[in-house]
Write a protein that holds these residues in place. Structure first.
Motif, mmCIF file in Angstrom:
data_model
loop_
_atom_site.group_PDB
_atom_site.id
_atom_site.type_symbol
_atom_site.label_atom_id
_atom_site.label_comp_id
_atom_site.label_asym_id
_atom_site.label_seq_id
_atom_site.Cartn_x
_atom_site.Cartn_y
_atom_site.Cartn_z
ATOM 1 N N GLN A 132 0.834 -1.190 0.000
ATOM 2 C CA GLN A 132 0.000 0.000 0.000
ATOM 3 C C GLN A 132 0.873 1.247 0.000
ATOM 4 N N PHE A 133 0.419 2.248 -0.718
ATOM 5 C CA PHE A 133 1.083 3.547 -0.775
ATOM 6 C C PHE A 133 0.111 4.602 -0.256
ATOM 7 N N ILE A 134 0.569 5.433 0.669
ATOM 8 C CA ILE A 134 -0.251 6.548 1.133
ATOM 9 C C ILE A 134 0.067 7.754 0.261
ATOM 10 N N GLY A 135 -0.840 8.042 -0.645
ATOM 11 C CA GLY A 135 -0.656 9.171 -1.555
ATOM 12 C C GLY A 135 -1.412 10.384 -1.067
ATOM 13 N N SER A 136 -2.064 11.070 -1.985
ATOM 14 C CA SER A 136 -2.833 12.270 -1.643
ATOM 15 C C SER A 136 -3.718 12.633 -2.820
ATOM 16 N N THR A 137 -4.819 13.299 -2.536
ATOM 17 C CA THR A 137 -5.651 13.795 -3.631
ATOM 18 C C THR A 137 -4.891 14.817 -4.475
ATOM 19 N N PRO A 179 -5.647 10.449 0.663
ATOM 20 C CA PRO A 179 -6.479 11.291 1.534
ATOM 21 C C PRO A 179 -6.594 12.716 1.008
ATOM 22 N N GLY A 180 -7.733 13.333 1.326
ATOM 23 C CA GLY A 180 -7.925 14.749 1.073
ATOM 24 C C GLY A 180 -7.643 15.550 2.330
ATOM 25 N N MET A 181 -8.483 16.550 2.600
ATOM 26 C CA MET A 181 -8.232 17.455 3.725
ATOM 27 C C MET A 181 -8.228 16.696 5.044
ATOM 28 N N ARG A 241 -12.106 11.754 1.138
ATOM 29 C CA ARG A 241 -12.244 13.151 1.529
ATOM 30 C C ARG A 241 -13.278 13.266 2.639
ATOM 31 N N PRO A 242 -13.188 14.327 3.441
ATOM 32 C CA PRO A 242 -14.294 14.602 4.360
ATOM 33 C C PRO A 242 -15.507 15.046 3.557
ATOM 34 N N VAL A 243 -16.679 14.888 4.127
ATOM 35 C CA VAL A 243 -17.911 15.277 3.437
ATOM 36 C C VAL A 243 -17.868 16.749 3.032
ATOM 37 N N ALA A 244 -17.223 17.563 3.839
ATOM 38 C CA ALA A 244 -17.178 19.000 3.554
ATOM 39 C C ALA A 244 -16.348 19.335 2.320
ATOM 40 N N GLN A 245 -15.508 18.412 1.872
ATOM 41 C CA GLN A 245 -14.634 18.680 0.733
ATOM 42 C C GLN A 245 -15.161 17.921 -0.480
ATOM 43 N N ALA A 246 -15.974 18.578 -1.288
ATOM 44 C CA ALA A 246 -16.573 17.935 -2.455
ATOM 45 C C ALA A 246 -15.547 17.681 -3.549
ATOM 46 N N VAL A 251 -14.689 23.404 -0.875
ATOM 47 C CA VAL A 251 -14.823 23.014 0.532
ATOM 48 C C VAL A 251 -15.951 23.838 1.145
ATOM 49 N N HIS A 252 -16.901 23.155 1.744
ATOM 50 C CA HIS A 252 -18.005 23.862 2.407
ATOM 51 C C HIS A 252 -17.529 24.374 3.771
ATOM 52 N N ARG A 253 -17.784 25.649 4.011
ATOM 53 C CA ARG A 253 -17.404 26.278 5.263
ATOM 54 C C ARG A 253 -18.628 26.911 5.901
ATOM 55 N N THR A 254 -18.788 26.684 7.188
ATOM 56 C CA THR A 254 -19.961 27.230 7.883
ATOM 57 C C THR A 254 -19.767 28.684 8.257
#
Length: 255
Positions: A132-137, A179-181, A241-246, A251-254
């Protein structure tokens, strides 16, 4: 096989903090004996009985050879390698970036993964193992002031894809987890502290109004899930990704 570690031996690189540390702990709970390999042994998880530590610099050939010897001497077969070791870069435009950052990042994030995989691949092939390789979005969608890190993750994606092709016909599985954010801890984690030179305001701005960024434990669970699927099932790429990061830049911010 040892009844206390029915899944065999797993090696996790960069296991002192963040995703690596969480992954070592999650794999031990899932039934692996774990070698948590890292340059900094002081922060590597060591409390769990199924985790042993090993000092490793993935950029140093002698250090990687010593890891191979440790694996070869282990009573359990190596069935999983998680190439997680990597370094972030400081936020900088291409015009202003330090070439030393580029060299160091590529040497650790890419060549280090190649060197470790080369050393342990014979064991993994013999034991029908999993790499396995841990990459990034950012290995597929770049962002400003992060070219050196993004380029290393694009290269890592190419490494995983090429290895899968070259090992076709063997029982080896090859997975890239991207992974994303993510927020490593309350201060943003080592990645963000390095990227923004320990500037708390700059780090806070990244997460402003974002509910529930990913945590290292989230990615560790992804590693375990991919590893413990039936041996004929290979997850080639898992983008998380987290749900907030489409998307990378949405990225959805409150607030």
């Amino acid at each position: 096989m040892n009844e206390q570690s029915p899944r065999g031996l797993a090696v996790v690189t960069g296991a002192s903090v963040g995703i690596g540390r969480a992954t070592a702990e999650a794999l031990e709970k899932a039934g692996y004996a774990v070698i948590a390999a890292s340059r900094r042994l002081t922060t590597v998880p060591s409390a769990a009985t199924g985790i042993t530590t090993h000092q490793l610099d993935v950029t140093d050939a002698d250090s990687v050879a010593a890891l191979h010897d440790t694996v070869a001497a282990h009573p359990l077969p190596l069935t999983l390698l998680v190439n997680n070791a990597g370094i972030p870069t400081h936020a900088a435009t291409i015009a202003d970036s330090d070439l030393a950052d580029w060299y160091a990042t590529y040497e650790t994030n890419v060549v280090g993964a190649v060197q470790t995989t080369q050393a342990l691949l014979p064991h993994l092939i013999r034991n029908a193992g999993h790499v396995q390789f841990i990459g990034s979005t950012v290995g597929r969608v770049a962002y400003e002031r992060g070219a050196a890190y993004a380029a290393s993750k694009w290269a890592l994606a190419a490494l995983a894809g090429t290895l899968r092709l070259e090992l076709s016909g063997t029982p080896i599985r090859v997975t890239e987890i991207a992974p994303g954010m993510m927020r490593g801890d309350a201060d943003g984690g080592e990645f963000m502290r390095t990227r923004f030179h320990n500037d708390p305001d700059a780090i806070a701005a990244v997460y402003q109004g974002v509910e529930h960024p990913l945590t290292p434990e989230d990615i560790a669970q992804c590693v375990v899930w991919c590893a413990t699927l039936p041996p004929h099932v290979d997850v080639d790429l898992l983008e998380v990704r987290p749900v907030a990061q489409a998307a990378q830049h949405k990225v959805h911010r409150t607030a």
